[in-house]
Every structure is written in C-alpha cells, then in structure tokens.
Scaffold this motif. Structure first.
Motif, PDB file in Angstrom:
ATOM      1  N   PRO A  92      -0.043  -7.927 -13.957  1.00  0.00           N
ATOM      2  CA  PRO A  92       0.847  -8.524 -14.821  1.00  0.00           C
ATOM      3  C   PRO A  92       0.938  -9.810 -14.626  1.00  0.00           C
ATOM      4  O   PRO A  92       0.787 -10.725 -13.668  1.00  0.00           O
ATOM      5  N   ILE A  95       2.856 -12.004 -11.939  1.00  0.00           N
ATOM      6  CA  ILE A  95       2.612 -12.284 -10.424  1.00  0.00           C
ATOM      7  C   ILE A  95       1.306 -12.834 -10.279  1.00  0.00           C
ATOM      8  O   ILE A  95       0.566 -12.560  -9.237  1.00  0.00           O
ATOM      9  N   PRO A 264      -9.648   1.388  -8.423  1.00  0.00           N
ATOM     10  CA  PRO A 264      -8.413   1.238  -9.271  1.00  0.00           C
ATOM     11  C   PRO A 264      -7.068   1.772  -8.787  1.00  0.00           C
ATOM     12  O   PRO A 264      -6.062   1.029  -8.903  1.00  0.00           O
ATOM     13  N   PRO A 265      -7.020   2.841  -8.305  1.00  0.00           N
ATOM     14  CA  PRO A 265      -5.653   3.221  -7.848  1.00  0.00           C
ATOM     15  C   PRO A 265      -5.035   2.437  -6.740  1.00  0.00           C
ATOM     16  O   PRO A 265      -3.828   2.384  -6.632  1.00  0.00           O
ATOM     17  N   GLN A 268      -4.274  -0.902  -8.026  1.00  0.00           N
ATOM     18  CA  GLN A 268      -2.891  -0.762  -8.909  1.00  0.00           C
ATOM     19  C   GLN A 268      -1.703  -0.797  -7.796  1.00  0.00           C
ATOM     20  O   GLN A 268      -0.741  -1.453  -7.950  1.00  0.00           O
ATOM     21  N   SER A 272       1.565  -3.447  -7.043  1.00  0.00           N
ATOM     22  CA  SER A 272       2.735  -2.854  -6.844  1.00  0.00           C
ATOM     23  C   SER A 272       3.699  -3.721  -5.577  1.00  0.00           C
ATOM     24  O   SER A 272       4.613  -3.837  -5.833  1.00  0.00           O
ATOM     25  N   ALA A 275       4.192  -7.473  -5.900  1.00  0.00           N
ATOM     26  CA  ALA A 275       5.308  -7.396  -6.785  1.00  0.00           C
ATOM     27  C   ALA A 275       6.551  -7.116  -5.904  1.00  0.00           C
ATOM     28  O   ALA A 275       7.624  -8.011  -5.959  1.00  0.00           O
ATOM     29  N   GLN A 276       6.655  -5.985  -5.252  1.00  0.00           N
ATOM     30  CA  GLN A 276       7.765  -5.718  -4.275  1.00  0.00           C
ATOM     31  C   GLN A 276       7.976  -6.792  -3.470  1.00  0.00           C
ATOM     32  O   GLN A 276       9.301  -7.545  -3.136  1.00  0.00           O
TER      33      GLN A 276
END
Lengths: 320, 320, 320, 320
Positions: A92, A95, A264-265, A268, A272, A275-276
């Motif tokens: 994103p 970030i 990838p997981p 990701q 997350s 960002a948190q």
C-alpha cells in the motif's frame, strides 16, 4: 547453510536481496502501473516437495531453492526487471516509508509465530478470556531480530521481556521498550536464575551467540512452554544434564527451529502489522529504520553493505 | 517427579495402580452390572488449569494431581470399591484377555502419537497418497514401551525401525518384529552414523538410559522431523555443539517431551488398537502379555512387583 | 454427477469398480508376491488442484478424475492387471474374509468423519473426560451406508441412534443394533418432533430419499451441532422458513456435504476398523457381508449387479 | 432470541450496550489510571459449558448469559462503574477516535472469519503462493455489517465483491469500495445467474432480509466453498430443490451460522485491524463513523437510539 553461487551458466550475479519496486508494465489486472510491489527473495524449484507445491517452500524438504542476489538467482539492484506476479507482493502506498521493514527478518518472524501457535494447538494455550494476555514470553537478543520479534509478540497479546547483556540499554532500545510496553532485562549468570524462578511460556533465542545459552533457555520454560530457536548459534556447545531433560519431558516442553519464512503470506502479514504499528506506536515505527542512505552516496552504501552499526535495525537505500 | 504419599489424613495407602474390574452396582445407565471397566489411574484436582477443566489433565499446568496406589489416592487392590463413572472406561468382554495392555504405557503412547501428529499439522506431513506410508520412524529402546510404540507407529502407517544395543535380539523381540514388519536394528557407535545418513522423519526415545544418546537422536532427524522424548534419561548429559543446533534450526526440527497420557480418550484408543491387533497380529498380541500370575501365588506376585524380568512387556495378576 | 464413459480412444470398458487382488510380480520392495492388495478406484488427473497434488483428490476442485470400471478407466474384472503402487493398499491376510468391506462406502465414511471432526475443531467438542462419549448422534437411513456410519460413530465413542421408517426393523438390523449398542429408532411425523426435543450434536443423512427431510434434520441439531449430508436426495425440495434459519445461525450450526472419500488413508483406516470390529463385534462383522456368490454362478452374479436385495450390505463375488 | 430483562431483583436496567471508558482507579497493575478500556458486553454464567470455561462463551452450549444494558445486566450509560479486569480490553489512545468501531459488529466479524478459516482447515484452502489471494468472496448486504465484513475479508487477502439491490450505490458505499478495492455489485434476478456462473469460494449473508435469498447463495458456491450466515433472515422461506442439494454435497460445501462473537480476543483483533486501516485506508476509516453526537444534544441522541439512518455505519455519542 547455503553458499553463494551465481545463476546457472554465469560466473557473476546481480546483488540485491531485498527491494521495493514500481510496476511499469503488467499483463496481470491485479497489478497496475505505478503500484508498489515487493519481490519474494527466496524461491523454490518446487519439484517433489509437497509443501513447495502448495506455496510453502518455507517448509521445503527437498532443500532446493534459489535466493535472489545470493544463491543461483540475480538480485534486484537493477533499474528494470521482469518477474512472475506470483512472486510479487503489493505494498500500500500509504506505508511505503516503512514497507521495507516487511522484508526479512520481519516476514520470517511472522512465519515463526504462525508456526509456534500451530504447535501449541496441541492443547489449550489461550487464557480464560480467550486471549494470550496471561502468557509470558522472553526474547533473548535485542538486535533487529529480537526487537521485531518482541514487538510482534506484544501485538499478539503476550507479556514480553526482551533480554540482552548490555547495561544500560542503547537509547533506541530503551525508548522502543518504553513505548511498546516491553520489559527490558539485562541478564547475567545470576539473573538467569531469576528468570528460571519466574518461568516463561515462550522463549525465543535470536542471539546467534554461544550454544551454551540454550541449556538455560530450556530451564526457564514453564509447563507446556516452547523454546523457539531463530538465531544460528555461532560457537560453543550446550551441555544439558539428564535431570534437565527429565523436567523438559515432564513439562511437555518443545524446542523448535523456526528460521525459514519470507513467503507471500508472511510478507502480507508483515505489511499489516507495520500499518498497525504506524498507528499505535508511531515513535517505535520511526525508530525501526535506523538510517536512510542515497544510492548515490557511494561511500555510505559500501559501509552499510559491509558492516552493521550498533543499534542498527534496518537501513534503507533510496534510489532518488 | 512425584514422590509417593498416602491420601490426606492417612499414613498408609492401598496399592494397585492398574486394574480391570466388574461392575456390581450402578446408577448410571451406561454401566450395567457384569460389564468390565478399567479405572483411570491419574486424576487431576482440576481447579484453575484450563486443560484439566476440559478433561485433559495430561496437559495440566497446575501440577496438582493424584495417582491411584501411589500419590495421594488409594489403589485398586481391593475386592470392592466405588468410583465416579467419569473415571471408568468400558472394556469389551471380547478382548478381556488383553485389555490390561491398554493401561500405561500403551494409553500414554496413544496420547504421544496424537500430540506428535498435532505438532506436525504445522505443515503437510502426509505423503503424496495422503497416508504416512512414506515416513520413516525409529524407536530407541525395545523394552515394553519401545515395542508398543513401534507397533502403534506401524499401525499408523509409518515404516518403523526399532533399535537397541542387544545382539542378537531376544527371541520374543525378533518374532514380534517379524510378524509386524518392523526393522530390528542393533546400534553401536558406528551404526549411529549409518542412521544419520539414512535420516528419519520421527525419532522416539524410550530408553531411559544416558542423556548422551539424545545428541545423536537429534542428528538423525530429516528436515521437518520430530524427536519425541518419552523415557526419562537416568544419567549422563547431552553435549550438543553449535553446528548441530544450526542444522536443527535450518531443518525446522522439533524436540518434544511426550510422557503424560492415560486419560479416557487414550484408554479407548488403546482398546481399539488392541482389538485390531488381535485380528491382524494374533501372534504378536499373545506375546505382549509375557506372564500371568495368580493372586494366590504370593511368591510370584512379590517377585513381579519387585523387579522386571528380561523381555517383560506386561504381567497380568489374575484374581480367580 | 459424472456419467459413465470408456477410457480415451475406446468405445467399451472393463467393469469392476471394487476388488481385492494378489500380487504376482512387483519391483517395489513394499509389495511381495502373494500379498493381498486393494486398488483405489477413483483417481485424479492431479494437474493444478493443490489438494490433488498432495494426495487428497477427495477435495479436488478441478473436478477432473477417472473412476475404475465407470468413468474413463478400465475396471478390475480381469485375471491380471498392472497398477502403480501408489494406488494399492495392502490388506492383512488375517482379515481377507471381510476386507472387501473397506471399499466404499466404508472408506468414504472414514473420510466423512475425519472431515466432521476437523470442522468441529473450531471449538471444544470433546467432553469433560476428553472423549466424545457425551455427544449424541443420529444416522438417518439404515441401509448399508447408514449401518456402517452408525457403527463407525459408535467406534469413535458417540451415543448413536439409527433411524428409518421400517417397522419392525429387519432381523439383521435389529441384531446389529443390539450387539453394537445402537438405539434403533422408527421415525414418523410425530416422532421427528420427539427427536427435535431430544436434540442431537451430529445428524447424518444417508437416505437418498426426499430433500424434504433435510429441514427436519436441521431442526434437531443442538447448539454447535453439525448435519452431514451423505446421501444424494433423489426428489422433492426442502422448504426452510426464516425462523429455522434464525435458530440455525444462533446455534452456530453447520451443514456439510461429505460424500467424497476412498483414498489410501481412508482405505487403511477402514481396514483398521474392520479388524477391530472382528474382535469386539464378531456377530456384527459376519452380518456385514450379506451374500457370497461364485463368479461361475452367472445367474446370481447378474442378479446382484442389477439390483439390491432388501437388507443387503455388501455382496462378495468370489473368484475360486 | 433473548428478550430484554432487568438484572435479578430489579424492575429497571441501565441502558448502554457499547462503551469506551477511562480507568479511574485500579488494583490490577495492567490497568493504569487514565488508560482507555472497552468493556465486553456479553458475558457468560460459565457453569458447565466447556467452551465458556476456557473463555469462549461465543460457543456457549448452555445458552446462559447476560448482555449489558439488555439482558439481566446493567449497561454502561453511567458516569462511573466497577468492572472485573477480565472483561476489559485496553484501547491504545492513538486510535481512540475510531476505537468504538471495534464493538460489534466488527468484533463479531473477527470471530466469524476465525471460525470460517478453522472450518476450511479441513483441506488446503490457501493458494499456490500460500495466501488467500486466489479466493473470491462475496458479501450480500452493504449496510454496516456488510461493509465491515467486506473490508475484513479484503484485509485477509480475498478478492471481494459486495452485493446489494441499491442502484446506484450511496456515495459513501461507492467511495469505500473504491479506496479499498472492493467490487460493488448490484444484484437482480438476472445477475444472480451471473454470480452462479462466476462462482465464489466464500459467500457471506448479512442482509437480514428474506430467507429466499439463501437458496441462491448456496448455488453460487464453488467446490469446497462456504456460505456463512450472519444476518438473521426476518421473513420468507428458502425453497431448495433436491438437485441443489446434490451439487452442494458433491462440491463438499458448507453452510455455517457465524453470528456470536464479541469476546476479548476478537475485540483485540478488531482494534488491530482498525489501527491498520487507519494507516492504509485513511479515507475509508473516516467514513466508518458516520455521525458524532454530543450526549447533551438530547434530541439527536433520542433520534439515533430510535432508528438507523440510510448509510449509517456507526454513530458515536460523545460525553464531553
């Protein structure tokens, strides 16, 4: 374990193990020009390993893989390159300032915690309110890996100690521990005994120091507790007497090697969590990128590639 | 770990840790007079341990429990006694001749395997046909526990080695290995190296011998492999160098203590497996009860209570 | 769903969907001449379905497969044939008399129960003694599938009702229910209400009758209960009012389609359960093969291939 | 299902089902004066339900509980009140502006997704890169619940459709869908057919409208797909023909009721996701609180308590 080697048929390779790029052209509708992407840097040959076939080469049993810029595959220190969308993770743009932190070790640590929680589904490990808030964890080592591991465990709800041998802690360490509510602990021979008396449900080793510490880490485990080994010990040996094993067996303890991640997981999940953190720990998040260098500042780039500075967590090289 | 002690308020206790009984009277419709039952011999105070509250005191974190005939609770060497139905497991009369084998260690081993399979759900551990047929296991120790563990792993589909230091094996051992398709292995310093080269997905220690063996058991693990420690080592120490840990971490290996079981679900599973073995391995099943003694044969009873004979698996005391 | 068709390039196919064979020649050391084997009768093209790639075509998402003797693959009604060892399951010679029962539907049911228990790991479904002994199940339909499903659930520890509309039950049904401790239940419109009041943790439909029954099966579920649909309803419709859904949602109920199984792990489990039943329910086990026909008795073979007799569970065709 | 009633011994109750408060005094070191906390609004009597005993009353089988301000327990619309720390969830002050969104439905939805992912562990549901990026989900209903569910599924990596019958969508809906990358879909009788042709791995119903929609939701499921029912249908009936069930069974589909959540682990997860959204979807996050009212503005408070406005997601009442 793996020694560096160039791609097949070449006697040199492009450096660049971690990167963020911009999509220039794409035939996959999920990726639009201008979007930010991060390439996966460890890839599997797939072949006959079932875990690889289902997208989990972090559990590869075939031990066949390439590492961008290191083992059998060119890295990303180029202006343009082509990649298969299945190895690209979208970032994103909101970030982008901290996204590089989602690279290893953080993405590896996401996998480590996922694995530990999977192992602990062998019984009820959550507390009487359904959370992990009653579980006490300790991370040995307060370098980049230890700090990120401690932050992640705090995010999952654990009470978290972070232990090293420095006294006093570096200023950055102290501020991060303070804002994130970590307990900073300076261990010495004496204080390991204190830790044993206290007891921990989860012990993480990120030190990469002497193997002799592992015996003590085993002894501070509470019943049903787990010791996760992340750092490769670089010297020494663990001497573990029979009665330590007796208690280990009696307490249903586990020791597990948890180093391989970066799929990838986990990228990701790392994005997350970053960002948190940016919202709830704005100060901590800023301290995690300890230096930004311009690619044109040749001297600083070389210096950063050659050695870690004290307190270094992540250095970002900017291509202006 | 627990020292023997009488029930509260008494200075003696009734012996009898394992038993099969006949229902004489019951207010619970599930238990009818004349039916066979087996009492659970380890019980929890329950209190605040979540695992105990849900019927899994084998994962007790409170370390509060009683053991029939050993720790804080009278045993079953009496003509009549009362018990709560929740501690009784029904025994099909068709297998009453072998049902006593469902007692520990077999019921403990059922739980051990359940736990190991739970831990290995962290990735895909089944083979390309969905079974465990491609996985290779080795059990160290060929006493009662080792033999039963090997039979159980074979039942789950593993290729199974059983290793000890006796040469040649006892006649009973050889015949069991032969009928059940186990590979009997006599290890020595040299042959441990052969095992390391071969590699195992699952290693089980039941020896209760020197802790020094554990270092070698770790080294024979393949990637994603697990070492389950069941036997309490009784002497010595494991000296584990840093490079052994490096490979352990890199291979995502696990060491786990797997001793506590003996709860109703595991008794029931043990009875199921015994009934199955009676059909498919009739010779093996007969060899598992190595001696039957009459309760009236005082001399033999005392002898059996005092010491294990070579090759002993289970001795049954009959109350005629 | 799949219509019969011959293998590619042929306009006929060999019949024979279920079989037991004898190894004549083998280059795989795990299979020795003279041993009994059972072939897997549904096979996947594998391709891009991840579940197929890891040996679980029972969860195929690609909907590409062949069925021996039915869809795109010759069957086993021949004197000799070649097969890949990965599609062969070993049969212990000690249970060769009943091994054919491990074929579908029993192997399918093993998978059904495995899947239901997996779904119920979303919370604690075991009882306060760690078993399933406090859980009440009901199987609708008392044909071959219903009877085997009920026996399997009993084996897993459930209290089991078996329900149909016949009154009185066939003699064989009554004897099986009696020996295995199943509750035989003759439902009518009235008695469905009684079942709703009683409540069930697990409801299984094997009727293959009218879809209208499904509404009632939903209504007899207790909180956290599951309805497993195994039989394909062949007519009618379920009319489910909004308030039935309200209670379904409120009770965290699940409806799941559970038909596809028959893979090596489920064949192996089916063989294990059959061996167990042979010991503990010898009478039941004998009743499960309702008829044995010689391959040379052409008239009886044709009759058996054409229609099911009342009370038929499994018919065995013997190649003397 | 539960009708409102006052606490025992009273004929009135304090309103206030959702709240954020400030710690004034605390004897628990984890809660310091000045910190923000959010109380859990549904609580269990615990008693004999195992799931309640381990902190998961969202899976209560005893159906005994109280709801703050609604069923048997005073609510939080008071200036001061006392609470047990185990029912309080800490709120990071950095996100206090949006923290109220962590209340139901968002906390319920966290549990819903946790449960769906648990159910889907019955096979491999992740994609060939280990993520959920290849899985397509659709949420029926674009009210507060539908919007939050869609955002959450997007956060977990799914491709997400959000479907309703409004055309064009409200301005807020369109902007949220746009920033978060959701596909907005206006379904009509025709377009339901289009959805059936497309196929979805996950279908969520939040409409609370007619039960008749459920038949169509079942029909758009792909193999291995799940339909999660969250909204209580308020009228009508689903008429489901036998062939729809045949395909449901054949495709191993699941329907599950997923409404009960709101426990500490889900509040904590909701706060984590909100913090993440604040960074990556700043516009969306602002739109989620559709109105802020002062407690002193009596007219507006009464209006908000009486009826939902079109497009309302969450209304915050401020105690200045």
């Amino acid at each position: 374990m793996a020694t560096s080697r160039p791609p097949p048929g070449k006697d040199w390779l492009v450096l660049g193990h971690e990167a963020i790029g911009i999509v220039e052209e794409s035939s996959d509708p999920r990726f639009k020009p201008g979007e930010l992407v991060m390439p996966v840097n460890r890839r599997s040959y797939e072949g006959h390993c079932l875990n690889c076939l289902v997208g989990r080469p972090d559990f590869c049993e075939a031990e066949e893989y390439v590492e961008a810029g290191m083992v059998g595959m060119d890295g990303f220190m180029v202006e343009y390159y082509y990649d298969d969308p299945k190895y690209l993770v979208k970032v994103p743009s909101e970030i982008k300032d901290i996204a590089i932190l989602a690279q290893p070790p953080l993405s590896d640590l996401e996998k480590s915690i996922e694995e530990i929680l999977a192992i602990q589904r062998r019984f009820i490990w959550t507390c009487d309110d359904g959370t992990y808030n009653c579980r006490r964890a300790i991370v040995f080592g307060s370098g980049a890996t230890g700090t990120l591991f401690a932050l992640l465990l705090k995010t999952y709800g654990f009470e978290v100690y972070i232990a090293n041998r420095r006294d006093p802690p570096l200023e950055g360490e102290a501020k991060i521990a303070d804002e994130a509510g970590l307990v900073y602990y300076n261990y010495t021979k004496e204080s390991l005994d204190k830790l044993k008396k206290l007891g921990f449900d989860l012990v993480i080793d990120t030190t990469g120091a002497s193997a002799s510490l592992i015996r003590h880490e085993i002894e501070i485990l509470k019943p049903n507790g787990v010791l996760g080994l992340f750092g490769f010990p670089s010297e020494g040996e663990a001497v573990i007497p029979y009665d330590v094993f007796q208690r280990f067996i009696y307490k249903a303890n586990v020791v597990v090697g948890i180093i391989n991640g970066q799929k990838p997981p986990h990228f990701q999940l790392a994005l997350s969590h970053l960002a948190q953190w940016k919202s709830v720990w704005p100060g901590v998040t800023k301290r995690l990128i300890t230096k930004v260098i311009s690619i044109n500042d040749e001297k600083e780039v070389i210096k950063a590639l050659n050695a870690k500075e004290p307190g270094e967590i992540k250095v970002k090289i900017k291509w202006d």
